[in-house]
Design a protein around this motif. Structure first.
Motif, PDB file in Angstrom:
ATOM      1  N   PRO A 123       0.804  -1.230   0.000  1.00 34.55           N
ATOM      2  CA  PRO A 123       0.000   0.000   0.000  1.00 34.55           C
ATOM      3  C   PRO A 123       0.833   1.274   0.000  1.00 34.55           C
ATOM      4  O   PRO A 123       0.384   2.307  -0.494  1.00 34.55           O
TER       5      PRO A 123
ATOM      6  N   VAL B 283      -6.264  -3.464  10.943  1.00 27.98           N
ATOM      7  CA  VAL B 283      -5.293  -3.728  12.013  1.00 27.98           C
ATOM      8  C   VAL B 283      -3.918  -3.305  11.497  1.00 27.98           C
ATOM      9  O   VAL B 283      -3.525  -3.673  10.395  1.00 27.98           O
ATOM     10  N   GLY B 284      -3.185  -2.527  12.298  1.00 29.36           N
ATOM     11  CA  GLY B 284      -1.811  -2.163  11.939  1.00 29.36           C
ATOM     12  C   GLY B 284      -1.769  -1.418  10.611  1.00 29.36           C
ATOM     13  O   GLY B 284      -1.343  -1.958   9.594  1.00 29.36           O
TER      14      GLY B 284
ATOM     15  N   ALA C 149       4.590  -9.632  11.511  1.00 30.57           N
ATOM     16  CA  ALA C 149       5.239  -8.786  12.519  1.00 30.57           C
ATOM     17  C   ALA C 149       4.969  -9.302  13.934  1.00 30.57           C
ATOM     18  O   ALA C 149       5.411  -8.694  14.901  1.00 30.57           O
TER      19      ALA C 149
ATOM     20  N   TRP D 140      -3.554 -14.398  19.741  1.00 32.51           N
ATOM     21  CA  TRP D 140      -4.173 -13.080  19.568  1.00 32.51           C
ATOM     22  C   TRP D 140      -5.545 -13.229  18.887  1.00 32.51           C
ATOM     23  O   TRP D 140      -6.533 -12.643  19.331  1.00 32.51           O
TER      24      TRP D 140
END
Ligand SMILES: C[S@@+](CC[C@H](N)C(=O)[O-])C[C@H]1O[C@@H](n2cnc3c(N)ncnc32)[C@H](O)[C@@H]1O
Length: 333
Positions: free
Chosen positions: A40, A72-73, A146, A212
């Protein structure tokens, strides 16, 4: 001598420690002039594809009135911007875009970049889902890679967990007893034997990502999760594994990856067969998975003429190295 930690503990400290973690405190930016470049940050094509995918699967679905999207992120906000620009004015007016971000510097960049538009920030997924009443489309690009990864190494006929000895000199690797119970819970087939490993072969499991997901996916009552990242399906063990650090756009492998904790980005390839299974364990249905190039060609057949879009689509380039996973939760009526 020196302290010994697992690779996973090292990554958690180096990337996410509240005071010294790379993402939480030190990352300076994303893109050609930042610390690392992502699709992106190089081109709007992925945002256009995700916007069309969103409009495609949301059509006729009452869930998407208004459309709640949780990213997210969000890095430097490029995907959010491209996606929102790609929607027509009517769709954009109905879009309610939420960002979950743990990085203070990146959150500031996002807020500057997306100022004046309808975006909301949250500290964690459960807060974002509560704001959407559990109905949302979740988008994550290059987030799973990550997360702290467990690295396994084949040694003397069995799997061991790789650790790092930290001391005054160069970091050293050590082999430790693995947490078999945890690995069996999330990766039962991988704990058996991926292929026929040679002495020293390694692979990674993003178990912290599985944990998570389990902490918030139950709160998703209806919607979809679109995950994009580099990696593959059923990744084989390989001589050095895939953990590497990035330092000023330079890739560092082996024990150099453990230098400068908090100042280097650390990452590992993502196994999409794991991601699929972890979603299915939470009751999600796998709608589609495939290479990023196929996703881009399907949703943006009219693009890919400029060289960056062509690279992101090319099966021999990023179009093959990156994958996309579309998971769904239908409402219980
Ligand atoms: C490699 S960057 C990718 C950024 C962006 N998605 C892009 O494609 O340019 C990883 C992003 O995930 C964020 N992140 C990592 N763990 C997270 C978590 N548990 N919750 C929210 N964001 C997270 C980081 O702060 C960063 O913004």
């Amino acid at each position: 001598m020196g302290d010994v930690v697992t690779v996973e503990q090292f990554m958690r400290f180096a990337l996410y420690h509240p005071r010294v973690g790379y993402y939480v405190r030190h990352v300076r930016g994303v893109g050609p002039r930042g610390d690392f470049a992502t699709a992106p940050s190089l081109s709007p094509i992925l945002g256009i594809a995700v916007a069309r995918w969103l409009a495609g699967h949301g059509r006729g679905n009452r869930l998407f009135r208004p459309w709640h999207v949780i990213e997210v992120g969000a890095g430097d906000g490029s995907l959010a911007l491209a996606l929102s620009n790609a929607l027509g004015p009517l769709a954009r007016a109905r879009l309610s875009y939420h960002i979950v971000e743990v990085s203070h510097p990146l959150r500031e960049i996002q807020m500057r970049r997306l100022r004046g538009r309808r975006f909301r920030w949250h500290d964690d997924m459960n807060a974002a889902l509560a704001a959407c009443r559990g109905r949302a489309t979740i988008v994550a690009n290059e987030v799973a890679d990550a997360f702290p990864a467990v690295q396994w190494a084949w040694s003397a006929g069995r799997w061991r967990e790789v650790g790092v000895r930290l001391g005054p000199g160069h970091p050293e690797e050590v082999l430790l007893e693995p947490d078999l119970e945890r690995a069996r819970r999330w990766c039962p087939d991988r704990v058996r034997l991926p292929g026929h490993p040679a002495e020293g072969d390694r692979f990674e499991m993003h178990l912290s990502y599985a944990e998570w997901l389990a902490s918030w996916v139950p709160a998703l009552s209806e919607g979809a999760i679109l995950t994009m990242d580099y990696g593959g399906e059923n990744l084989p063990a390989q001589p050095h594994g895939s953990i590497r650090a990035y330092w000023h756009h330079q890739s560092l492998r082996g024990t150099d990856a453990y230098l400068r904790p908090g100042h280097q980005d650390l990452t590992a390839d993502v196994d999409f067969s794991d991601l699929r299974r972890w979603g299915e364990m939470q009751g999600l249905r796998t709608e589609w998975t495939g290479p990023q190039g196929e996703f881009l060609r399907r949703w943006v057949p009219d693009r890919a003429r400029d060289s960056i879009s062509a690279f992101l689509t090319d099966p021999a380039g990023a179009g093959g190295a990156f994958r996309v996973l579309d998971q769904r939760r239908a409402a219980v009526r």
